[in-house]
Design a protein around this motif. Structure first.
Motif, PDB file in Angstrom:
ATOM      1  N   UNK A  44      51.368  47.183  38.473  1.00 13.43           N
ATOM      2  CA  UNK A  44      51.777  48.212  37.533  1.00 13.43           C
ATOM      3  C   UNK A  44      52.988  47.860  36.684  1.00 13.43           C
ATOM      4  N   UNK A  45      54.093  47.371  37.283  1.00  8.65           N
ATOM      5  CA  UNK A  45      55.258  47.020  36.462  1.00  8.65           C
ATOM      6  C   UNK A  45      54.952  45.965  35.404  1.00  8.65           C
ATOM      7  N   UNK A  46      54.040  45.026  35.725  1.00 10.91           N
ATOM      8  CA  UNK A  46      53.664  44.007  34.743  1.00 10.91           C
ATOM      9  C   UNK A  46      52.923  44.643  33.569  1.00 10.91           C
ATOM     10  N   UNK A  47      52.043  45.604  33.854  1.00 13.48           N
ATOM     11  CA  UNK A  47      51.311  46.270  32.780  1.00 13.48           C
ATOM     12  C   UNK A  47      52.278  47.007  31.856  1.00 13.48           C
ATOM     13  N   UNK A  48      53.166  47.819  32.421  1.00  9.78           N
ATOM     14  CA  UNK A  48      54.102  48.593  31.595  1.00  9.78           C
ATOM     15  C   UNK A  48      54.993  47.653  30.786  1.00  9.78           C
ATOM     16  N   UNK A  49      55.441  46.562  31.404  1.00  6.16           N
ATOM     17  CA  UNK A  49      56.291  45.595  30.708  1.00  6.16           C
ATOM     18  C   UNK A  49      55.578  45.001  29.502  1.00  6.16           C
ATOM     19  N   UNK A  50      54.335  44.559  29.714  1.00  5.36           N
ATOM     20  CA  UNK A  50      53.586  43.914  28.632  1.00  5.36           C
ATOM     21  C   UNK A  50      53.179  44.920  27.548  1.00  5.36           C
ATOM     22  N   UNK A  51      52.891  46.146  27.933  1.00  8.57           N
ATOM     23  CA  UNK A  51      52.559  47.172  26.948  1.00  8.57           C
ATOM     24  C   UNK A  51      53.756  47.433  26.033  1.00  8.57           C
TER      25      UNK A  51
ATOM     26  N   UNK B 288      49.354  35.818  34.796  1.00  5.30           N
ATOM     27  CA  UNK B 288      48.347  35.889  35.855  1.00  5.30           C
ATOM     28  C   UNK B 288      48.820  35.311  37.184  1.00  5.30           C
ATOM     29  N   UNK B 289      50.129  35.190  37.367  1.00  6.48           N
ATOM     30  CA  UNK B 289      50.656  34.674  38.629  1.00  6.48           C
ATOM     31  C   UNK B 289      52.092  35.154  38.810  1.00  6.48           C
ATOM     32  N   UNK B 290      52.713  34.725  39.911  1.00  3.66           N
ATOM     33  CA  UNK B 290      54.113  35.111  40.158  1.00  3.66           C
ATOM     34  C   UNK B 290      55.054  34.194  39.386  1.00  3.66           C
ATOM     35  N   UNK B 291      56.279  34.649  39.226  1.00  5.25           N
ATOM     36  CA  UNK B 291      57.284  33.872  38.496  1.00  5.25           C
ATOM     37  C   UNK B 291      57.561  32.559  39.248  1.00  5.25           C
TER      38      UNK B 291
ATOM     39  N   UNK C 192      61.784  46.940  39.645  1.00  2.00           N
ATOM     40  CA  UNK C 192      60.642  47.052  40.559  1.00  2.00           C
ATOM     41  C   UNK C 192      61.000  46.578  41.962  1.00  2.00           C
ATOM     42  N   UNK C 193      60.410  47.218  42.948  1.00  2.00           N
ATOM     43  CA  UNK C 193      60.614  46.826  44.342  1.00  2.00           C
ATOM     44  C   UNK C 193      59.772  45.649  44.774  1.00  2.00           C
ATOM     45  N   UNK C 194      58.826  45.217  43.925  1.00  2.00           N
ATOM     46  CA  UNK C 194      58.021  44.029  44.197  1.00  2.00           C
ATOM     47  C   UNK C 194      58.681  42.804  43.578  1.00  2.00           C
ATOM     48  N   UNK C 195      58.275  41.644  44.050  1.00  2.00           N
ATOM     49  CA  UNK C 195      58.603  40.419  43.326  1.00  2.00           C
ATOM     50  C   UNK C 195      57.930  40.484  41.956  1.00  2.00           C
ATOM     51  N   UNK C 196      58.421  39.700  41.014  1.00  2.00           N
ATOM     52  CA  UNK C 196      57.870  39.725  39.660  1.00  2.00           C
ATOM     53  C   UNK C 196      56.585  38.909  39.608  1.00  2.00           C
ATOM     54  N   UNK C 197      55.464  39.640  39.555  1.00  2.00           N
ATOM     55  CA  UNK C 197      54.151  39.023  39.410  1.00  2.00           C
ATOM     56  C   UNK C 197      53.568  39.517  38.092  1.00  2.00           C
ATOM     57  N   UNK C 198      53.339  38.621  37.161  1.00  2.00           N
ATOM     58  CA  UNK C 198      52.864  38.995  35.839  1.00  2.00           C
ATOM     59  C   UNK C 198      51.339  38.969  35.818  1.00  2.00           C
ATOM     60  N   UNK C 199      50.770  40.010  36.411  1.00  2.00           N
ATOM     61  CA  UNK C 199      49.310  40.098  36.556  1.00  2.00           C
ATOM     62  C   UNK C 199      48.895  41.534  36.306  1.00  2.00           C
ATOM     63  N   UNK C 200      47.698  41.713  35.773  1.00  2.00           N
ATOM     64  CA  UNK C 200      47.257  43.042  35.352  1.00  2.00           C
ATOM     65  C   UNK C 200      46.908  43.984  36.497  1.00  2.00           C
TER      66      UNK C 200
ATOM     67  N   UNK D 164      62.002  45.014  23.426  1.00  2.00           N
ATOM     68  CA  UNK D 164      62.536  43.897  24.204  1.00  2.00           C
ATOM     69  C   UNK D 164      62.683  44.339  25.659  1.00  2.00           C
ATOM     70  N   UNK D 165      62.000  43.627  26.551  1.00  2.00           N
ATOM     71  CA  UNK D 165      61.910  44.047  27.948  1.00  2.00           C
ATOM     72  C   UNK D 165      62.417  42.946  28.866  1.00  2.00           C
ATOM     73  N   UNK D 166      63.278  43.314  29.810  1.00  2.00           N
ATOM     74  CA  UNK D 166      63.715  42.408  30.867  1.00  2.00           C
ATOM     75  C   UNK D 166      63.253  42.974  32.208  1.00  2.00           C
ATOM     76  N   UNK D 167      63.029  42.099  33.170  1.00  2.00           N
ATOM     77  CA  UNK D 167      62.520  42.514  34.484  1.00  2.00           C
ATOM     78  C   UNK D 167      63.583  42.256  35.547  1.00  2.00           C
TER      79      UNK D 167
END
Length: 629
Positions: free
Chosen positions: A36-43, A279-282, A25-33, A50-53
């Motif tokens: 978009x990348x956070x949603x696909x990762x968690x889904x 619900x926040x950034x790494x 992803x071109x964004x910083x890793x923010x694990x929030x709904x 097994x998913x790495x970011x």
């Protein structure tokens, strides 16, 4: 481990040899709904993968891209929540100095055209690894498209990126289907039947069948009319019920877009939004100042998807779709209670919204079996007679959220469609909106006042805004509150002449509105308005549309919307003269600006004719001065 792994050491600590998927992803890793990348990762994680970011990898070297090694199943690549070119450049094509989706608001941590850059580097390093591109940047560039920054038509991003598939739209169902089939051993080149995806094949191998044939890449490059026809065909098929397969030839290759994936059901949407997001950034970004984008959404709740408002300048209808899906009350209330337990929660829910906050019903009853109408809008220029209108469900939801212990205030900040609200015969929602859910200012988007411009925008005519403003002010006074509407306005949209901008300035003066900010129209990929900007044609009628193109006129239109600003006086005066409205220059109550000095007029060619007598006097006065000195 609460967050998904972002380092090789974390992978090893989990006992994995390698991840199944690497999410780039071109964004910083923010694990929030809301990311978009956070949603696909968690889904994918919830489905057992097994998913790495890999967030904001350094594209200038290969080091970051080899951090985890080759994934077992493939790479999923996104530019992040917004198009990387929009993230980097203003509408004037000037480089932005900040990036809210990067740690410390720092710009420059992703490349221009991030999806293409990342995917090409991955293809070079791992030639046989499947690459699936998605998110807004890939989704809106899936066909041949006008690129504002290059000022030319570019081919589908699938060609430039060298990826295998585009997953367009929101993508959860596509991601799971692709992952499941890769895991079963199926080759990605054989996945030509997944809805919501695009793929390339040699044109000679294509088996003719039911499909909408768009003008080819070569044709849309050569003819603006063919580009407009192509845009219309693509837009008309973006419906999961009635949408057909769409094809577009690119040289010897054929781009195939399968019909859209059906939107998530309410049960599926509840499941997606209740996955275990942090619900926040790494935490790794904390020393850098955190990721500013979280502030706006940290205590906000998404309750719906889709938007049947379908403004022509907005990408939502082409990406997310016009069909509405709403989460259940129970799911939303569980999220509210979760928010109240967060350590920095102060009692304020900042938003209960979505693309349009007050949509929780399908626009009409027939769309579930027949789809949305391909040739008309639900709300513009006037609401459709078949429109079903009710705020009762949304109002009941807001009441229940207000009653949750620990919640002090619930605001609506993501915007409402006031034209839809006005169609509701029950006044309760508007009254409670004004009484409980406005934080001093309510953002609404009339955008313009000239009917012709609003028609080009796909917006309702200004009478709807005037009526809403009247009711809002009346209720505000009755409740003894000090609250204001903040209207969003757009200058230089296709269809807007300088005279239209003057009309808008007069409207603003009449309504005592002084907008602090005015947005120039930004031609982003995939929208109907961008098609108008590039071709000068309405893609639905093929009639000519006026397009403001020069920097001078754009600056004048923008200045007229802030006619009261002394810094804009000279521009406003000149704009009024250019528009043939010098009668609006002066100190009268009906006039826009009082010119302190007349505008500069160009000197005649050859310069001013010399005054012979004045020149003779000057010589006599200066005679002998040289000797005295």
């Amino acid at each position: 481990m609460p967050f998904l792994p972002i380092t090789k050491e974390e992978i090893q600590s989990l006992g994995w040899e390698c991840p199944d998927f690497i999410i780039v992803t071109g964004d910083a890793y923010v694990d929030h709904s809301t990311f978009g990348p956070a949603i696909i990762s968690r889904v994918l994680e919830a489905k057992g993968f097994r998913v790495a970011v890999l967030a904001q990898p350094d594209w200038r070297t290969e080091k970051d891209f080899t951090r985890f090694g080759k994934p077992r199943l493939g790479f999923m690549v996104s530019a992040g929540n917004i198009d990387s070119m929009v993230a980097h450049y203003t509408v004037a094509r000037r480089r932005r100095e900040a990036d809210a989706y990067s740690p410390g608001n720092r710009a420059g941590l992703r490349p221009d055209r991030a999806v293409t850059v990342y995917s090409r580097l991955i293809r070079k390093l791992y030639p046989d690894s499947p690459i699936i591109i998605g998110g807004l940047e890939a989704s809106l560039r899936r066909f041949a498209h006008y690129d504002y920054w290059a000022d030319k038509v570019l081919p589908s991003i699938l060609l430039d990126s060298q990826a295998d598939l585009i997953s367009y739209g929101m993508g959860e169902k596509q991601a799971v289907e692709i992952a499941r089939r890769l895991d079963s051993g199926e080759n990605i080149s054989e996945m030509t039947d997944i809805r919501g995806t695009c793929y390339l094949i040699p044109a000679a191998r294509y088996q003719p069948g039911p499909a909408v044939d768009c003008p080819s890449y070569e044709q849309v490059c050569a003819s603006k009319k063919e580009y407009a026809v192509s845009c219309r065909k693509q837009q008309m098929e973006q419906d999961a019920v009635r949408g057909k397969k769409v094809i577009q030839k690119h040289g010897k290759l054929l781009l195939v877009q399968n019909p859209p994936m059906p939107p998530l059901s309410q049960q599926e949407l509840d499941w997606v939004y209740e996955l275990p997001y942090m619900r926040t950034y790494h935490p790794c970004y904390e020393p850098m100042g955190g990721v500013p984008a979280i502030r706006e959404v940290e205590f906000s709740i998404t309750h719906n998807r889709g938007c049947f408002g379908a403004c022509n300048f907005c990408s939502i209808s082409f990406h997310q779709g016009r069909a509405i899906t709403a989460r259940s009350e129970e799911s939303i209330l569980r999220e509210v209670r979760l928010l109240t337990k967060q350590p920095n929660f102060k009692g304020y829910i900042h938003d209960v919204g979505g693309p349009t906050a007050n949509f929780r019903l399908p626009s009409c009853k027939k769309q579930q079996t027949q789809g949305l109408c391909p040739d008309r809008k639900c709300l513009a220029p006037k609401p459709c007679p078949a429109l079903q209108v009710s705020h009762s469900d949304y109002l009941e939801l807001l009441r229940k959220i207000r009653a949750v212990p620990g919640v002090k205030k619930v605001f609506i900040r993501s915007g409402i469609r006031y034209d839809y609200l006005l169609e509701d015969k029950n006044p309760d929602f508007l009254r409670e909106l004004v009484e409980y859910h406005v934080s001093g200012q309510l953002r609404v988007a009339p955008e313009h006042c000239a009917a012709g411009v609003l028609d080009c925008m796909g917006k309702p005519h200004i009478e709807a805004y005037v009526e809403f403003q009247r009711r809002f002010a009346q209720l505000t006074r009755r409740l003894g509150k000090e609250q204001y509407l903040v209207p969003y306005l757009m200058s230089s949209h296709p269809g807007s002449t300088l005279k239209d901008a003057v009309e808008l300035a007069l409207f603003l003066k009449r309504e005592h509105l002084h907008p602090d900010q005015v947005q120039d129209f930004y031609p982003t990929p995939g929208t109907i308005s961008t098609c108008m900007f590039y071709t000068g044609l309405d893609p639905y009628t093929l009639k000519e549309v006026y397009v403001p193109r020069t920097n001078r006129e754009k600056a004048q239109q923008r200045a007229l919307l802030q006619y009261y600003d002394p810094k804009k006086k000279e521009q406003v005066v000149q704009a009024l003269i250019d528009a043939g409205r010098p009668d609006l220059i002066g100190g009268g109550t009906h006039q826009l600006v009082n010119a302190a000095r007349p505008p500069k007029t160009p000197k005649p060619r050859g310069g001013r004719k010399p005054d012979v007598r004045r020149e003779k006097r000057r010589r006599q006065q200066n005679k002998g001065k040289g000797k005295e000195q």
